[in-house]
Design a protein around this motif. Structure first.
Motif, PDB file in Angstrom:
ATOM      1  N   SER A  74      16.349 -29.104  37.158  1.00  0.00           N
ATOM      2  CA  SER A  74      17.214 -27.958  37.413  1.00  0.00           C
ATOM      3  C   SER A  74      18.570 -28.417  37.919  1.00  0.00           C
ATOM      4  CB  SER A  74      16.555 -27.036  38.448  1.00  0.00           C
ATOM      5  OG  SER A  74      17.417 -25.972  38.811  1.00  0.00           O
ATOM      6  N   VAL A  75      19.618 -27.707  37.485  1.00  0.00           N
ATOM      7  CA  VAL A  75      20.989 -27.911  37.969  1.00  0.00           C
ATOM      8  C   VAL A  75      21.661 -26.552  38.080  1.00  0.00           C
ATOM      9  CG1 VAL A  75      21.235 -30.214  36.932  1.00  0.00           C
ATOM     10  CG2 VAL A  75      21.914 -28.188  35.634  1.00  0.00           C
ATOM     11  N   PRO A  76      22.761 -26.451  38.829  1.00  0.00           N
ATOM     12  CA  PRO A  76      23.534 -25.204  38.791  1.00  0.00           C
ATOM     13  C   PRO A  76      24.050 -24.952  37.375  1.00  0.00           C
ATOM     14  CG  PRO A  76      24.193 -26.576  40.653  1.00  0.00           C
ATOM     15  CD  PRO A  76      23.320 -27.425  39.793  1.00  0.00           C
ATOM     16  N   ALA A  77      23.930 -23.714  36.895  1.00  0.00           N
ATOM     17  CA  ALA A  77      24.354 -23.404  35.533  1.00  0.00           C
ATOM     18  C   ALA A  77      25.829 -23.698  35.311  1.00  0.00           C
ATOM     19  CB  ALA A  77      24.059 -21.936  35.226  1.00  0.00           C
ATOM     20  N   GLY A  78      26.637 -23.532  36.361  1.00  0.00           N
ATOM     21  CA  GLY A  78      28.059 -23.799  36.241  1.00  0.00           C
ATOM     22  C   GLY A  78      28.435 -25.255  36.377  1.00  0.00           C
ATOM     23  N   GLU A  79      27.453 -26.119  36.710  1.00  0.00           N
ATOM     24  CA  GLU A  79      27.679 -27.563  36.838  1.00  0.00           C
ATOM     25  C   GLU A  79      26.577 -28.313  36.096  1.00  0.00           C
ATOM     26  OE1 GLU A  79      28.833 -28.893  40.918  1.00  0.00           O
ATOM     27  OE2 GLU A  79      28.223 -26.866  41.455  1.00  0.00           O
ATOM     28  N   PRO A  80      26.539 -28.217  34.772  1.00  0.00           N
ATOM     29  CA  PRO A  80      25.429 -28.797  34.011  1.00  0.00           C
ATOM     30  C   PRO A  80      25.318 -30.310  34.113  1.00  0.00           C
ATOM     31  CG  PRO A  80      27.191 -28.035  32.556  1.00  0.00           C
ATOM     32  CD  PRO A  80      27.508 -27.514  33.910  1.00  0.00           C
ATOM     33  N   ALA A  81      26.400 -30.991  34.511  1.00  0.00           N
ATOM     34  CA  ALA A  81      26.356 -32.442  34.668  1.00  0.00           C
ATOM     35  C   ALA A  81      26.055 -32.863  36.108  1.00  0.00           C
ATOM     36  CB  ALA A  81      27.670 -33.061  34.211  1.00  0.00           C
ATOM     37  N   ALA A  82      25.693 -31.914  36.967  1.00  0.00           N
ATOM     38  CA  ALA A  82      25.409 -32.209  38.376  1.00  0.00           C
ATOM     39  C   ALA A  82      24.108 -32.995  38.511  1.00  0.00           C
ATOM     40  CB  ALA A  82      25.318 -30.909  39.166  1.00  0.00           C
ATOM     41  N   PRO A  83      23.865 -33.629  39.686  1.00  0.00           N
ATOM     42  CA  PRO A  83      22.577 -34.289  39.921  1.00  0.00           C
ATOM     43  C   PRO A  83      21.417 -33.327  39.693  1.00  0.00           C
ATOM     44  CG  PRO A  83      24.145 -34.896  41.630  1.00  0.00           C
ATOM     45  CD  PRO A  83      24.809 -33.832  40.812  1.00  0.00           C
ATOM     46  N   ARG A  84      20.329 -33.863  39.153  1.00  0.00           N
ATOM     47  CA  ARG A  84      19.197 -33.054  38.728  1.00  0.00           C
ATOM     48  C   ARG A  84      18.051 -33.098  39.732  1.00  0.00           C
ATOM     49  NH1 ARG A  84      19.239 -35.149  32.361  1.00  0.00           N
ATOM     50  NH2 ARG A  84      21.424 -34.547  32.015  1.00  0.00           N
ATOM     51  N   THR A  85      17.401 -31.958  39.887  1.00  0.00           N
ATOM     52  CA  THR A  85      16.185 -31.866  40.690  1.00  0.00           C
ATOM     53  C   THR A  85      14.996 -31.826  39.740  1.00  0.00           C
ATOM     54  OG1 THR A  85      17.321 -30.641  42.439  1.00  0.00           O
ATOM     55  CG2 THR A  85      14.911 -30.546  42.402  1.00  0.00           C
TER      56      THR A  85
END
Length: 339
Positions: A74-85
């Motif tokens: 999962s990532v924030p929808a507005g930050e698709p390249a963010a670190p993943r959980t």
């Protein structure tokens, strides 16, 4: 040539084949081992809690090499390249809506793999499961979470050719009742009842009324967009040359891949959007062939996968034909936007 020379040549050929086979096995083993180790420069993935509730999250299958490969992340929808959980739940195909998920999973056996569809609750716990008769291909959950659908290849393994067979099922996530194959539905084609031995369905997408769905029907060497009725158990053809439809959030448009004449046989599609009110088609700005069932990020944007270094990357493109496609995330596939 003497018998001795023939024996020597045969022995040499056997030795060469054995060496090639050994090298292939070692290469595959080394590649599999590398997949278990995090690659430098790849996305950051850490274990944690992933839920199918809330707003503004994107959940997808992580393709990055490392200990969390193939897990739902999962990532924030507005930050698709963010670190993943990472969740710890592995899926080959996935989709979710309204706190319900469908996960198509491989079950590894001593001789061969089998496949199953898991119905997941908001905390990714399995609440039901069904056997899947072939290689998983597409998955969708209805906007209310009431229904889940999946498609599997039961013969052949690519939509690009014509020699394949699919099986598409729909499950009621509340009652557990399963429609094992859409081939049992009555078909109305061009206003008349239709039956044929070569009928295939794939790529279900649901409307918000818990009754209507759309899908691809293939028969006679052609494909069609069909509208289905779960209560009447019917499907009706609407438009030709439509594959893997995806209904817009407002229910007025369908995004899909369309075969375009002159493209290679193994990459024959372009993305289009069809207005269901006017039946007007709009080609999208993605120039490459897309073999995916796109998802609507919102009313204006489509997201889909294309081949990447680690299996697949995610791209987005405007749904009105304007702009250009851009990559939003690497090593990712099967996204679902939580609304």
């Amino acid at each position: 040539m003497t018998v001795r020379n023939r024996v020597l040549i045969l022995a040499a050929a056997v030795a060469v084949l054995a060496a090639v086979g050994l090298a292939s096995v070692l290469h595959a083993s080394a590649r599999a081992d590398r997949r278990d180790h995090t690659q430098a420069g790849g996305p950051r993935v850490t274990p944690g809690t992933v839920a199918l509730t809330g707003h503004g999250r994107m959940v997808f299958r992580n393709m990055a090499w490392g200990p969390h490969r193939d897990e739902l992340t999962s990532v924030p929808a507005g930050e698709p390249a963010a670190p993943r959980t990472a969740s710890g739940v592995k899926c080959l195909r996935f989709h979710a809506a309204s706190g319900t998920g469908v996960c198509l999973q491989a079950v590894h056996g001593p001789v061969s793999d089998t496949y199953r569809a898991l119905i997941l609750d908001a905390r990714l716990r399995t609440v039901d499961h069904y056997d899947v008769p072939g290689i998983p291909s597409r998955a969708r959950v209805s906007p209310t979470g009431r229904f889940a659908a999946w498609t599997a290849f039961v013969g052949g393994d690519s939509y690009a050719g014509t020699h394949f067979s699919t099986r598409t099922a729909i499950a009621d996530t509340r009652t557990g009742v399963l429609v094992p194959s859409l081939e049992d539905f009555r078909i109305v084609k061009d206003g008349r009842p239709y039956r044929a031995a070569d009928v295939n369905f794939w790529g279900v997408t649901f409307a918000a009324d818990d009754r209507t769905f759309y899908a691809t029907l293939a028969t006679g060497g052609r494909t069609y967009l069909v509208r289905g009725d779960l209560r009447r158990r019917t499907v009706t053809t609407l438009h030709p040359n439509v594959e893997c439809p995806s209904l817009s959030p407002d229910g007025t448009r369908v995004a899909y891949k369309k075969r375009v004449a002159g493209l290679p046989k193994d990459a024959p599609w372009h993305l289009y959007v069809l207005d269901l009110r006017t039946m007007r088609e709009t080609p999208l700005a993605e120039p490459r062939s897309v073999d995916d069932q796109a998802v609507w990020r919102d009313a204006r944007t489509l997201v889909y996968a294309l081949p990447g270094d680690y299996g697949a990357d995610l791209y987005e493109v405007p749904a009105d034909g304007s702009g250009r496609a851009r990559r939003i995330s690497t090593a990712a596939v099967s996204p679902a936007y939580l609304r």
